[in-house]
Motif scaffolding. Sequence first.
Motif, short mmCIF file in Angstrom:
data_model
loop_
_atom_site.label_atom_id
_atom_site.label_comp_id
_atom_site.label_asym_id
_atom_site.label_seq_id
_atom_site.Cartn_x
_atom_site.Cartn_y
_atom_site.Cartn_z
N GLY A 421 -69.49 10.03 -35.27
CA GLY A 421 -68.79 11.09 -35.98
C GLY A 421 -67.36 11.31 -35.56
O GLY A 421 -66.84 12.42 -35.72
N ARG A 422 -66.70 10.25 -35.05
CA ARG A 422 -65.30 10.38 -34.60
C ARG A 422 -64.43 9.36 -35.34
O ARG A 422 -63.89 8.43 -34.75
CB ARG A 422 -65.21 10.14 -33.10
N PRO A 423 -64.28 9.52 -36.66
CA PRO A 423 -63.52 8.51 -37.41
C PRO A 423 -62.05 8.45 -37.03
O PRO A 423 -61.43 7.38 -37.16
CB PRO A 423 -63.71 8.95 -38.87
N ALA A 424 -61.46 9.54 -36.58
CA ALA A 424 -60.05 9.49 -36.18
C ALA A 424 -59.85 8.57 -34.99
O ALA A 424 -58.87 7.81 -34.93
CB ALA A 424 -59.55 10.90 -35.87
N ASP A 425 -60.78 8.63 -34.02
CA ASP A 425 -60.69 7.73 -32.88
C ASP A 425 -60.91 6.28 -33.33
O ASP A 425 -60.25 5.37 -32.83
CB ASP A 425 -61.73 8.11 -31.82
N ALA A 426 -61.84 6.08 -34.26
CA ALA A 426 -62.07 4.74 -34.78
C ALA A 426 -60.83 4.20 -35.47
O ALA A 426 -60.46 3.03 -35.31
CB ALA A 426 -63.25 4.75 -35.75
N SER A 427 -60.16 5.05 -36.23
CA SER A 427 -58.96 4.65 -36.93
C SER A 427 -57.86 4.24 -35.96
O SER A 427 -57.14 3.26 -36.18
CB SER A 427 -58.48 5.79 -37.83
N GLU A 428 -57.75 4.97 -34.86
CA GLU A 428 -56.73 4.64 -33.86
C GLU A 428 -57.00 3.27 -33.25
O GLU A 428 -56.08 2.49 -33.00
CB GLU A 428 -56.69 5.70 -32.77
N VAL A 429 -58.28 2.97 -32.99
CA VAL A 429 -58.62 1.66 -32.44
C VAL A 429 -58.29 0.55 -33.43
O VAL A 429 -57.68 -0.46 -33.07
CB VAL A 429 -60.11 1.62 -32.04
N LEU A 430 -58.67 0.73 -34.70
CA LEU A 430 -58.41 -0.31 -35.71
C LEU A 430 -56.92 -0.48 -35.98
O LEU A 430 -56.50 -1.53 -36.47
CB LEU A 430 -59.13 0.03 -37.01
N ALA A 431 -56.13 0.53 -35.66
CA ALA A 431 -54.68 0.39 -35.83
C ALA A 431 -54.12 -0.69 -34.91
O ALA A 431 -53.00 -1.15 -35.11
CB ALA A 431 -53.98 1.72 -35.57
N GLY A 432 -54.90 -1.09 -33.91
CA GLY A 432 -54.48 -2.14 -33.00
C GLY A 432 -54.80 -3.54 -33.48
O GLY A 432 -54.63 -4.50 -32.73
N LEU A 455 -63.09 9.45 -42.76
CA LEU A 455 -61.95 10.36 -42.61
C LEU A 455 -61.80 11.23 -43.85
O LEU A 455 -61.51 12.43 -43.75
CB LEU A 455 -60.67 9.54 -42.38
N GLU A 456 -61.98 10.63 -45.03
CA GLU A 456 -61.87 11.41 -46.27
C GLU A 456 -62.96 12.45 -46.36
O GLU A 456 -62.71 13.61 -46.74
CB GLU A 456 -61.92 10.47 -47.47
N VAL A 457 -64.19 12.07 -46.03
CA VAL A 457 -65.31 13.02 -46.06
C VAL A 457 -65.04 14.17 -45.10
O VAL A 457 -65.30 15.34 -45.41
CB VAL A 457 -66.63 12.30 -45.71
#
Length: 590
Positions: A421-432, A455-457
Amino acid sequence: MQAFRRRAFELIGGVLSVASLRVVLVTAHALSAERIRWDLERWPQHRLGPVAARWDSLRDEGRWGTYADHALALHAAGLRAHVPGVSPIALRLGVGLVGLGEAAHNVAKTLGSAGAERRLLERAESRLGESRSAEARDALLRFALSRFSVSRGDVLRIAAPPDADIPLLTECFGYGEDELRMSEAVRQRLVGLLPGGSRRKGRSPDAARFDDAHLAWARVHERLDGVSSAVQVGAPSALHWLERVHHLAHSGSAGASEWRRLEIAHREQLWDRARALSRVHRQYAEAAALYARCVELDRSDAYSWHYLGFNLERARVDAPRAEAAYEEAVRLDPPNPWWNGRRVRFLIKRSKFGAARAAWGEAVKSVLNDPTGATAAPSLAPAGLDHPGGWPTYHQKGTTADPWLARHLHGQVARDWVDHGRPADASEVLAGVAPQVLAREAELRELEQRVADALEVEALGGAVYPPRFPMASRWQMPAELPERDAELGTLQSWHPARVVSAERDAVTVIAATTEDEPDERRLFERTIEADRWERASDAPAHEAHGWYFIGVYGEGELRVVRSVADDPQFGSDRRRHKVVRQSYASLWTD
C-alpha cells in the motif's frame, strides 16, 4: 552465481600462473580476454567444427531396440525432407521425440533448422509434460540426477524406466555402452523440470519424490569411492566422494542420517544441502541452521549471512536475527544487489517503512555508486552500454540502464512497496530505471502500470478504471458515447464507474467526475433503478459487474457501456472529452 564465477576464474588464473604447466583451455564459447583479463591473444586457438551424425545409423534396429520403428520413421522423413547433416545429440533427441508422440515429419523439419537441439528439447519438455509420458519422464529425471558417467546397470536399476522406453534413456537422451551419460545441455534441461528446478513453476507438492533416487546414487558412489572418511580421500576416489556428498545433500529426509555422519570437507557442501532443503523441500529452519554453521566457519561469508537471513525470514522465526543477518551480508558485500534488495524487502514486509527507505538509499549509494543515495531522473541514464562483467555498474546518479538490475532490484523492491500500500515509494524506486529499459521490459511496464493505477486510486479515494486500463488512455471520452445521440440528445457529461452491488431492483456504482485537472476530480456513489439501467445498457441489472462508462444525455437519460482494459478500441487515439459543466448529481436524479 557471481561469487562462483569469480572463484572459478581465480582457480583457473592460479593454474595459468604456474609457468611449468602446459595448459589446454577448452570452452563452449569464445572468451573475451578483456573481460577476464587473461592474455589469450598469444595462445594458439582452434575452433572445433560440428560433428555430423550418420543418417544410416537410424536403420540399426539392434541399437534402437523398442524404438526401432521410431528411428526408421525419422529416417524416412529425413530423406524426404532432404535434411542436411545434424549433430549426434540432435539426431538421438529426434528419435526420442518421435517415441514420445511427435510426428516424424515435424521432427525432421526441426532437425533441418537452426538451433535444432534447443528446439527439440523444448518440444520434448512439452511432450514429457503429458500424463501418458509420466513414467518415462520420471525415469529420465532420475537418470538426469547423475552428473557423470555411470554404469548401464545402475541407470536402469535407479531410473526404472518402463521396458518399452529403455532406449529413451540409453540411446536418445543418454548414450554410451557399458557406461551411460547425458550431454550437459540435455541434462540441465531435464534438471530444470525437477522440484525446485529453474522451469518448474510454483511450489512442488512432490518435492520428496526424487529423494530415494538421490540416496541410491549416493550409495553407488559410496561403493566406488572405497573410503569411510574424508581424510582418506585421494585422487582416484575424490570424484566419487564428492558425488556421494552431493547426492546425500539432495536426498532430503531419506538420506538425512547418512548426511549427518559425513565429515564435511568444505562449506560449499553445507551450501549444497542448505539450498536443497530451502529450494526443494521448503525446510527453511533446517536450511538456516546449516547457513549458521557456515558463518561460524567464516564470519566474512556474505553469501551465508544473506541466506541465513532469507531462510529465517521464510521460516518465520527470529525476525531480529534475520534482520541482523541481512545487515551483515550488506556490510560485508555492499555492492551486491541481491543482499541489498532482500534487506529492503524484508524491512518493507515488517512494516518498518522508514528503515526500508534508509536501506534503499544505502543500496543506491553502494550498488549504483551514487554518493547522494537519491534516485535521479530516468533521463540521466546512459543508453546502449554493454555489460562490462561483474555486478552491473552502468548507471548514473542512481539510475540503471541494466535490464537485469532493473528487474531484480528495482522491480522487486517496487513490487513489495505497492503490495504494502505504498505506491509513492514504489514510484520513487521505479524512477531509477532508465526509460529505454522500461520500454523494453514487459514485466516492468506492467509494474509501472500497477503503480500508476495505485497512485490514482489513492488520490481519488477509490477505483473507477480496471487496474490494467492503460494510464495514457484514461480520462478520455470513449468512442461508444457520441456527443450527440438522435434519441437521447446531447452528451452532458460522462463518467468512468465501478459496480459495487447489483440486485434485481437496482445497481449501485461508484463513479468519478472527469475534470481535466486530476486534483479537481471526485468520486460519488449513485444507485440506478433496474429499469433505467436496463434501458441504458441493454443488459439485466442483476448481471451488472465490473467497470463501465456512463454517459448522461439531455435531461438525464443514461447510456452505459462496458469498459474493458485490453480492448483495442481503448487505444491512444481516443478523442478528448468535451463536456458542458453541470451539476453531476442533478443529472442522475429523476
